[in-house]
Enzyme design. Sequence first.
Site, PDB file in Angstrom:
ATOM      1  N   ARG A  73       6.615 -15.221  21.734  1.00 48.27           N
ATOM      2  CA  ARG A  73       7.328 -16.290  21.040  1.00 48.27           C
ATOM      3  C   ARG A  73       8.749 -16.351  21.604  1.00 48.27           C
ATOM      4  O   ARG A  73       9.480 -15.368  21.532  1.00 48.27           O
ATOM      5  CB  ARG A  73       7.368 -16.005  19.533  1.00 48.27           C
ATOM      6  CG  ARG A  73       8.274 -16.960  18.792  1.00 48.27           C
ATOM      7  CD  ARG A  73       8.326 -16.701  17.282  1.00 48.27           C
ATOM      8  NE  ARG A  73       9.291 -17.615  16.699  1.00 48.27           N
ATOM      9  CZ  ARG A  73      10.374 -17.262  16.004  1.00 48.27           C
ATOM     10  NH1 ARG A  73      10.613 -15.985  15.751  1.00 48.27           N
ATOM     11  NH2 ARG A  73      11.206 -18.160  15.566  1.00 48.27           N
ATOM     12  N   HIS A 119      16.258 -22.460  17.792  1.00 46.22           N
ATOM     13  CA  HIS A 119      16.671 -21.139  17.314  1.00 46.22           C
ATOM     14  C   HIS A 119      18.205 -21.119  17.378  1.00 46.22           C
ATOM     15  O   HIS A 119      18.803 -20.308  18.083  1.00 46.22           O
ATOM     16  CB  HIS A 119      16.029 -20.034  18.156  1.00 46.22           C
ATOM     17  CG  HIS A 119      15.934 -18.708  17.467  1.00 46.22           C
ATOM     18  ND1 HIS A 119      14.742 -18.016  17.277  1.00 46.22           N
ATOM     19  CD2 HIS A 119      16.888 -17.921  16.904  1.00 46.22           C
ATOM     20  CE1 HIS A 119      14.988 -16.871  16.657  1.00 46.22           C
ATOM     21  NE2 HIS A 119      16.288 -16.784  16.423  1.00 46.22           N
ATOM     22  N   GLU A 164      14.278 -20.227  10.863  1.00 43.30           N
ATOM     23  CA  GLU A 164      15.162 -19.827   9.764  1.00 43.30           C
ATOM     24  C   GLU A 164      16.233 -20.863   9.405  1.00 43.30           C
ATOM     25  O   GLU A 164      17.441 -20.610   9.573  1.00 43.30           O
ATOM     26  CB  GLU A 164      15.835 -18.489  10.095  1.00 43.30           C
ATOM     27  CG  GLU A 164      14.847 -17.362  10.371  1.00 43.30           C
ATOM     28  CD  GLU A 164      15.515 -15.999  10.468  1.00 43.30           C
ATOM     29  OE1 GLU A 164      16.754 -15.931  10.563  1.00 43.30           O
ATOM     30  OE2 GLU A 164      14.787 -14.987  10.434  1.00 43.30           O
ATOM     31  N   ASN A 292       9.399 -14.768   8.871  1.00 44.54           N
ATOM     32  CA  ASN A 292      10.225 -13.665   9.358  1.00 44.54           C
ATOM     33  C   ASN A 292      10.559 -12.778   8.167  1.00 44.54           C
ATOM     34  O   ASN A 292      11.141 -13.250   7.180  1.00 44.54           O
ATOM     35  CB  ASN A 292      11.534 -14.179   9.968  1.00 44.54           C
ATOM     36  CG  ASN A 292      11.313 -14.920  11.276  1.00 44.54           C
ATOM     37  OD1 ASN A 292      10.192 -15.004  11.774  1.00 44.54           O
ATOM     38  ND2 ASN A 292      12.390 -15.457  11.836  1.00 44.54           N
ATOM     39  N   TYR A 294      12.279  -9.077   7.012  1.00 44.84           N
ATOM     40  CA  TYR A 294      13.030  -7.858   7.337  1.00 44.84           C
ATOM     41  C   TYR A 294      13.191  -6.932   6.129  1.00 44.84           C
ATOM     42  O   TYR A 294      13.096  -5.723   6.265  1.00 44.84           O
ATOM     43  CB  TYR A 294      14.405  -8.217   7.928  1.00 44.84           C
ATOM     44  CG  TYR A 294      14.266  -8.780   9.327  1.00 44.84           C
ATOM     45  CD1 TYR A 294      14.153  -7.933  10.421  1.00 44.84           C
ATOM     46  CD2 TYR A 294      14.177 -10.150   9.536  1.00 44.84           C
ATOM     47  CE1 TYR A 294      13.975  -8.441  11.706  1.00 44.84           C
ATOM     48  CE2 TYR A 294      13.998 -10.669  10.824  1.00 44.84           C
ATOM     49  CZ  TYR A 294      13.899  -9.807  11.900  1.00 44.84           C
ATOM     50  OH  TYR A 294      13.711 -10.298  13.162  1.00 44.84           O
ATOM     51  N   GLU A 351       8.513 -12.775  13.024  1.00 47.06           N
ATOM     52  CA  GLU A 351       9.498 -11.725  13.317  1.00 47.06           C
ATOM     53  C   GLU A 351       9.369 -10.614  12.282  1.00 47.06           C
ATOM     54  O   GLU A 351       9.229 -10.875  11.086  1.00 47.06           O
ATOM     55  CB  GLU A 351      10.953 -12.241  13.237  1.00 47.06           C
ATOM     56  CG  GLU A 351      11.383 -13.103  14.387  1.00 47.06           C
ATOM     57  CD  GLU A 351      12.827 -13.584  14.252  1.00 47.06           C
ATOM     58  OE1 GLU A 351      13.660 -12.865  13.657  1.00 47.06           O
ATOM     59  OE2 GLU A 351      13.108 -14.690  14.736  1.00 47.06           O
TER      60      GLU A 351
HETATM   61  C1  FCB Z   1      16.582 -13.132  12.507  1.00 46.15           C
HETATM   62  C2  FCB Z   1      16.784 -14.025  13.704  1.00 46.15           C
HETATM   63  C3  FCB Z   1      16.700 -13.328  15.021  1.00 46.15           C
HETATM   64  C4  FCB Z   1      17.334 -11.965  14.969  1.00 46.15           C
HETATM   65  C5  FCB Z   1      16.798 -11.175  13.815  1.00 46.15           C
HETATM   66  C6  FCB Z   1      17.322  -9.772  13.723  1.00 46.15           C
HETATM   67  O1  FCB Z   1      17.279 -13.654  11.440  1.00 46.15           O
HETATM   68  O2  FCB Z   1      15.831 -15.069  13.691  1.00 46.15           O
HETATM   69  O3  FCB Z   1      17.285 -14.166  15.993  1.00 46.15           O
HETATM   70  O4  FCB Z   1      18.688 -12.101  14.922  1.00 46.15           O
HETATM   71  O5  FCB Z   1      17.055 -11.841  12.631  1.00 46.15           O
END
Ligand code: FCB
Length: 446
Positions: A73, A119, A164, A292, A294, A351
């Site tokens: 990607r 992006h 995002e 995405n 985290y 992500e």
């Molecule tokens: C996300 C972004 C990516 C990177 C990661 C850690 O928010 O999409 O570009 O910065 O975090």
Amino acid sequence: MTPTDFLWGAAASAYQIEGATREGGRGESVWDRFAATPGKIVDGSSGEPADDHYHRVREDVALMRELGLQSYRFSIAWPRIQPEGRGGASTNKGGLDFYERLVDLLLEHDIRPFVTLYHWDLPQALQERGGWVNRDTVERFAEYADTVSYRLGDRVHDWITHNEPWVVAYLGHVTGQHAPGLTRPDLYLRVAHHLLLSHGRAVPVIRSNVRGASGGGKVGITLNLSPVEPLSGHDEDERAAVIQDGLLNRVFLDPLFKGAYPADVLERQPELEIETGELDTIAVPLDFLGVNYYNRTIVTMGPNDQPRTTTRPEENYERTAMGWEVYPRGLYDLLARLKRDYDPPAIYITENGAAFDDTVGPDGAVRDPRRVAYLEGHVEQVVRAVADGVPVKGYFAWSLLDNWEWAEGYTKRFGIVYVDYATQTRIVKDSGRWYQRLIAGEGMGL
Ligand code: FCB
């Protein structure tokens, strides 16, 4: 069991890896301008040279092949295609050629390209005309999407409009931590609305340009989503969690999947103007949702009726170098919620990953057991979600290479491959080898 058509990949974005910001006819982006503004990036750096990927495409694709990646990607730098923020005669053919070459290399190596159109690197020329605050940028995006998807649509079948939009709207226009660096809370919803609208305008355009894909092109959008929990069971914290969930998650999910903004979000920004038909444009059916993930979000009620993100120190979860809590279960919770509340036809984890302070050992190896544990823990939750009927079709590790982490500059390493920026040497980290084994089918019984 994971279905056999499950795709394993890695993700990256143009400005974070390419470098060559003044080459090949590329125009200035809002991130070039922002990074050049003193005090905005912790180490004073910019995306020049980043990973110098622009000149090392062949080597980097060979690395993907070595790792056994089934998909990659990446994003297109809009200012490489439209240096002046306009199409027509000022379209930069050299920019299109660069991405076509990348796509051809991927296909030669049997790696399926997933292309993200936006992006975050808006042409500075468009920012000068108001950027995402200006309704006209919606049309400019649709035109840009048309140019790129027309050129690559015979070989790229998987497309992501935006990455995002929350980050662009909130960090870019409310807190000013990201380009274009505005601090205008009143613009949050307007920017979010224009981003969503540009998505909706682009989806049918992209679909009509994809050729030769069995079952047609697949188009989606990537959101940064996070399950929101109240700090405590107190009413005010519970209310803060609902508000935050609205501002972060539902503000995008509801219009995309239900054709309306959540009432509680609109109440907080009543000045949003929505024209007839715009909500229908946004709610165009998607082929997939990109997620995405985290970490989770814990909130308490702060001053002025504003939710404030916080932590539960007593739970003492591990933290990454970003200070983000490691909480794999949140990914399962999120996926289960998406299925329950929105029922997307397919989901890709576009992500997931972690920054740690990696170093090269005396033997030349990069040992990153914490990243291996992070990835493993999250993949396990994906496997659980799939077993429970959530239609997750693929997983992309963030990121292939260590890269330029926006306002954090070069201080945060997210790669499964280490990059020595002084020499541009790539070293596959232990996590990269772990991922390679996982994909080859030796890991986790998959
Ligand atoms: C996300 C972004 C990516 C990177 C990661 C850690 O928010 O999409 O570009 O910065 O975090």
